[in-house]
Write an enzyme that holds these catalytic residues in place. Structure first.
Site, PDB file in Angstrom:
ATOM      1  N   HIS A   1      -3.090  -9.604  -1.050  1.00 19.84           N
ATOM      2  CA  HIS A   1      -3.355  -8.208  -0.682  1.00 19.84           C
ATOM      3  C   HIS A   1      -4.321  -8.131   0.494  1.00 19.84           C
ATOM      4  O   HIS A   1      -4.001  -7.574   1.537  1.00 19.84           O
ATOM      5  CB  HIS A   1      -3.905  -7.413  -1.861  1.00 19.84           C
ATOM      6  CG  HIS A   1      -4.156  -5.971  -1.504  1.00 19.84           C
ATOM      7  ND1 HIS A   1      -3.130  -5.112  -1.156  1.00 19.84           N
ATOM      8  CD2 HIS A   1      -5.305  -5.248  -1.390  1.00 19.84           C
ATOM      9  CE1 HIS A   1      -3.630  -3.917  -0.865  1.00 19.84           C
ATOM     10  NE2 HIS A   1      -4.949  -3.976  -0.992  1.00 19.84           N
TER      11      HIS A   1
ATOM     12  N   ASP B   1       0.844  -1.203   0.000  1.00 23.29           N
ATOM     13  CA  ASP B   1       0.000   0.000   0.000  1.00 23.29           C
ATOM     14  C   ASP B   1       0.876   1.249   0.000  1.00 23.29           C
ATOM     15  O   ASP B   1       0.757   2.118   0.857  1.00 23.29           O
ATOM     16  CB  ASP B   1      -0.940  -0.019   1.204  1.00 23.29           C
ATOM     17  CG  ASP B   1      -1.879  -1.214   1.179  1.00 23.29           C
ATOM     18  OD1 ASP B   1      -3.081  -1.009   0.936  1.00 23.29           O
ATOM     19  OD2 ASP B   1      -1.414  -2.351   1.362  1.00 23.29           O
TER      20      ASP B   1
ATOM     21  N   HIS C   1     -11.552  -2.934   7.071  1.00 23.59           N
ATOM     22  CA  HIS C   1     -11.681  -4.024   6.094  1.00 23.59           C
ATOM     23  C   HIS C   1     -12.105  -5.356   6.701  1.00 23.59           C
ATOM     24  O   HIS C   1     -11.716  -6.423   6.206  1.00 23.59           O
ATOM     25  CB  HIS C   1     -10.374  -4.191   5.315  1.00 23.59           C
ATOM     26  CG  HIS C   1      -9.986  -2.988   4.521  1.00 23.59           C
ATOM     27  ND1 HIS C   1     -10.787  -2.450   3.535  1.00 23.59           N
ATOM     28  CD2 HIS C   1      -8.874  -2.194   4.587  1.00 23.59           C
ATOM     29  CE1 HIS C   1     -10.192  -1.392   3.016  1.00 23.59           C
ATOM     30  NE2 HIS C   1      -9.042  -1.210   3.643  1.00 23.59           N
TER      31      HIS C   1
ATOM     32  N   HIS D   1      -3.425  -4.031   2.381  1.00 21.82           N
ATOM     33  CA  HIS D   1      -4.821  -3.594   2.449  1.00 21.82           C
ATOM     34  C   HIS D   1      -5.149  -2.775   3.696  1.00 21.82           C
ATOM     35  O   HIS D   1      -5.697  -1.679   3.597  1.00 21.82           O
ATOM     36  CB  HIS D   1      -5.750  -4.800   2.336  1.00 21.82           C
ATOM     37  CG  HIS D   1      -7.137  -4.479   1.884  1.00 21.82           C
ATOM     38  ND1 HIS D   1      -7.411  -3.527   0.928  1.00 21.82           N
ATOM     39  CD2 HIS D   1      -8.349  -4.997   2.247  1.00 21.82           C
ATOM     40  CE1 HIS D   1      -8.710  -3.481   0.714  1.00 21.82           C
ATOM     41  NE2 HIS D   1      -9.303  -4.362   1.508  1.00 21.82           N
ATOM     42  N   VAL D   2      -4.864  -3.315   4.876  1.00 17.77           N
ATOM     43  CA  VAL D   2      -5.069  -2.575   6.124  1.00 17.77           C
ATOM     44  C   VAL D   2      -3.844  -1.701   6.352  1.00 17.77           C
ATOM     45  O   VAL D   2      -2.722  -2.196   6.406  1.00 17.77           O
ATOM     46  CB  VAL D   2      -5.272  -3.532   7.313  1.00 17.77           C
ATOM     47  CG1 VAL D   2      -5.381  -2.749   8.617  1.00 17.77           C
ATOM     48  CG2 VAL D   2      -6.506  -4.385   7.092  1.00 17.77           C
ATOM     49  N   HIS D   3      -4.073  -0.412   6.534  1.00 22.62           N
ATOM     50  CA  HIS D   3      -2.957   0.529   6.597  1.00 22.62           C
ATOM     51  C   HIS D   3      -2.397   0.604   8.012  1.00 22.62           C
ATOM     52  O   HIS D   3      -2.507   1.611   8.714  1.00 22.62           O
ATOM     53  CB  HIS D   3      -3.404   1.901   6.098  1.00 22.62           C
ATOM     54  CG  HIS D   3      -3.876   1.863   4.681  1.00 22.62           C
ATOM     55  ND1 HIS D   3      -4.542   2.902   4.075  1.00 22.62           N
ATOM     56  CD2 HIS D   3      -3.785   0.883   3.726  1.00 22.62           C
ATOM     57  CE1 HIS D   3      -4.839   2.581   2.831  1.00 22.62           C
ATOM     58  NE2 HIS D   3      -4.387   1.355   2.603  1.00 22.62           N
TER      59      HIS D   3
ATOM     60  N   TYR E   1      -1.981   3.997  -6.066  1.00 19.90           N
ATOM     61  CA  TYR E   1      -3.196   4.695  -5.639  1.00 19.90           C
ATOM     62  C   TYR E   1      -3.625   5.731  -6.681  1.00 19.90           C
ATOM     63  O   TYR E   1      -4.102   6.811  -6.353  1.00 19.90           O
ATOM     64  CB  TYR E   1      -3.015   5.347  -4.267  1.00 19.90           C
ATOM     65  CG  TYR E   1      -3.132   4.338  -3.153  1.00 19.90           C
ATOM     66  CD1 TYR E   1      -4.312   4.186  -2.445  1.00 19.90           C
ATOM     67  CD2 TYR E   1      -2.075   3.497  -2.846  1.00 19.90           C
ATOM     68  CE1 TYR E   1      -4.423   3.227  -1.450  1.00 19.90           C
ATOM     69  CE2 TYR E   1      -2.179   2.533  -1.858  1.00 19.90           C
ATOM     70  CZ  TYR E   1      -3.354   2.407  -1.163  1.00 19.90           C
ATOM     71  OH  TYR E   1      -3.474   1.458  -0.186  1.00 19.90           O
TER      72      TYR E   1
ATOM     73  N   ASP F   1      -1.595  -2.687  -4.080  1.00 20.37           N
ATOM     74  CA  ASP F   1      -1.868  -1.253  -3.971  1.00 20.37           C
ATOM     75  C   ASP F   1      -0.581  -0.463  -4.157  1.00 20.37           C
ATOM     76  O   ASP F   1       0.062  -0.033  -3.193  1.00 20.37           O
ATOM     77  CB  ASP F   1      -2.559  -0.907  -2.652  1.00 20.37           C
ATOM     78  CG  ASP F   1      -4.049  -1.220  -2.674  1.00 20.37           C
ATOM     79  OD1 ASP F   1      -4.539  -1.714  -3.718  1.00 20.37           O
ATOM     80  OD2 ASP F   1      -4.730  -0.982  -1.664  1.00 20.37           O
TER      81      ASP F   1
ATOM     82  N   ASN G   1      -6.801  -3.852  -4.517  1.00 20.47           N
ATOM     83  CA  ASN G   1      -8.070  -3.310  -5.002  1.00 20.47           C
ATOM     84  C   ASN G   1      -7.897  -2.008  -5.772  1.00 20.47           C
ATOM     85  O   ASN G   1      -8.675  -1.695  -6.678  1.00 20.47           O
ATOM     86  CB  ASN G   1      -9.042  -3.100  -3.838  1.00 20.47           C
ATOM     87  CG  ASN G   1      -8.466  -2.255  -2.726  1.00 20.47           C
ATOM     88  OD1 ASN G   1      -7.419  -2.579  -2.163  1.00 20.47           O
ATOM     89  ND2 ASN G   1      -9.143  -1.168  -2.375  1.00 20.47           N
TER      90      ASN G   1
END
Length: 427
Positions: free
Chosen positions: A291, A147, A301, A330-332, A177, A174, A207
């Site tokens: 991801h 990410d 999420h 995915h999870v920041h 962005y 990711d 995503n």
């Protein structure tokens, strides 16, 4: 024109339902990075490299005008005994963006642990780059961060990574962005070029790579597939969205969270066959990358199909194959779990690590579930990166480094033992 593109992108994001449902904090502004040499349309831009098989490297770059895609290379600066030709392509996105010419050239065979100097576009190019191939013995060093994005935090993360002498960079989805605003893909390519032109970057999609718009743009992953071609064919995959590769002693499986993963699907069958072919004598370590995380105690999420259903479909395959580690994004935030199988501690299950903390503009996922589940051993909502050092066939060291006021600080570390070394976990 740029303002118009930005407004269009914002409108399309809303139309596509890409609206976040939880709070983000700690953002920094996005960067805008222009080409190094805007006066020369043949100048190599957004250069990055990736592994292809045991002894080859893919060189990828973009030019603003059409050229013959070729690379010269050698082990001495300015002397290029090797050369190779490749392919080129481009893409349109809606009616408002056309990419430059995307060039891909595979070079090799190459020697391990060797510095190669290369020029994109032939010997007359004014820019020389260099990279080092991974070694053919332990230790093997992986930098890991997902990410990433193009914010000032992203730049900070990359600066920290650049100070470490790693062999391969792994990005669990990711990337840019861009969110359908295609010029951000160009900024991302320029942001990572100083690192990605020197060490292989192996990525999977997330995503934010989908960029699919009903009616207007029905083909998902257009930019991702064109710009970041990975060695899927070499690993028997039919899709750039999932593949595998080897670095000495380590087999790495890059899975696709946003493509088919149900039992019987192409990806499922490919994974099943891929796992069966692993030779644990030559690759005692096995790492998987997704991801959308299969385990996650952050509020962000929760309950998403790509996490829940993919876990239901594929977790047992990884468990039976004695996969050692599973990285996710995915999870920041950062989170490390114990060895797990079916939501419980299992000494023969993989260690799950969520590392979607590269620094993207959306900020951090700061809310965790309470109480902390027993299988979650360390969690923190900070940007940073991870360092995996595979020391030998039985032991590896994992460290997570937090970006703390622009200083890289080690906050979590653990020694890992290969499941192959545990007699009770023999396959």
């Amino acid at each position: 024109m740029v303002k118009v593109l930005g407004l269009v992108a914002i409108l399309l994001i809303v139309l596509a339902g890409n609206v976040l449902s939880y709070d983000r904090q700690g953002t920094r502004k996005n960067l805008v990075i222009h080409p190094t040499n805007e006066d020369d349309p043949t100048f190599p831009d957004q250069v990055h490299i990736s592994l292809v098989g045991p002894d080859k490297m893919r060189i990828s770059w973009i030019t603003q005008s059409s050229i013959s895609p070729s690379v010269v290379y050698g082990t001495v600066s300015g002397k290029y005994e090797g050369s190779a030709n490749g392919t080129s392509s481009s893409y349109h996105y809606l009616l408002i963006y056309r990419s430059g010419q995307i060039n891909d050239v595979v070079i090799g065979p190459l020697k391990p642990n060797t510095v190669y100097y290369y020029k994109c576009g032939g010997p007359s190019s004014t820019q020389e780059f260099s990279f080092r191939t991974p070694p053919s013995k332990f230790p093997i060093k992986f930098a890991v961060s997902g990410d990433l994005g193009t914010s000032e935090w992203s730049k900070s993360t990359l600066e920290h990574v650049s100070k470490w002498d790693y062999d391969v960079f792994i990005l669990p989805g990711d990337l840019s962005y861009a969110n359908m605003y295609q010029p951000l893909w160009d900024t991302f390519g320029r942001l990572v070029q100083p690192l990605a032109s020197q060490r292989p970057w192996m990525v999977t999609h997330g995503n934010h790579e989908l960029e699919k718009i009903p009616i207007l743009h029905s083909n998902p992953f257009t930019a991702y597939n064109k710009r970041w071609r990975m060695p899927f064919e070499e690993s028997g995959s039919s899709s750039n969205l999932y593949y595998s590769f080897n670095v000495y002693g380590v087999h790495i499986i890059m899975l696709g969270s946003y493509t088919d993963f149900e039992p019987g699907s192409e990806q499922y069958q490919w994974l099943e066959n891929n796992l069966k072919k692993i030779d644990r004598k030559t690759t005692p370590w096995v790492v998987a990358v997704v991801h959308a995380p299969w385990y996650n105690s952050n509020e962000a999420h929760q309950g998403e199909k790509e996490s829940v259903e993919m876990k239901e479909s594929m977790e047992t395959l990884l468990y039976k194959a004695r996969v050692d580690l599973v990285f996710a994004g995915h999870v920041h935030a950062y989170e490390r779990f114990s060895r797990v199988y079916q939501d419980k501690f299992d000494k023969c299950g993989p260690v799950y690590i969520n590392i979607g903390d590269g620094g993207n503009l959306e900020g951090l996922a700061t809310k965790y579930r309470d109480p902390n589940p027993e299988i979650s051993l360390f969690r923190e909502a900070s940007f940073g990166h991870g360092q995996l050092v595979v020391e030998n066939a039985t032991h590896a060291r994992w460290e997570w480094h937090r970006n703390d006021d622009d200083v890289s600080v080690e906050k979590d570390s653990v020694w890992l033992t290969s499941l192959l070394a545990d007699s009770s976990c023999k396959i």
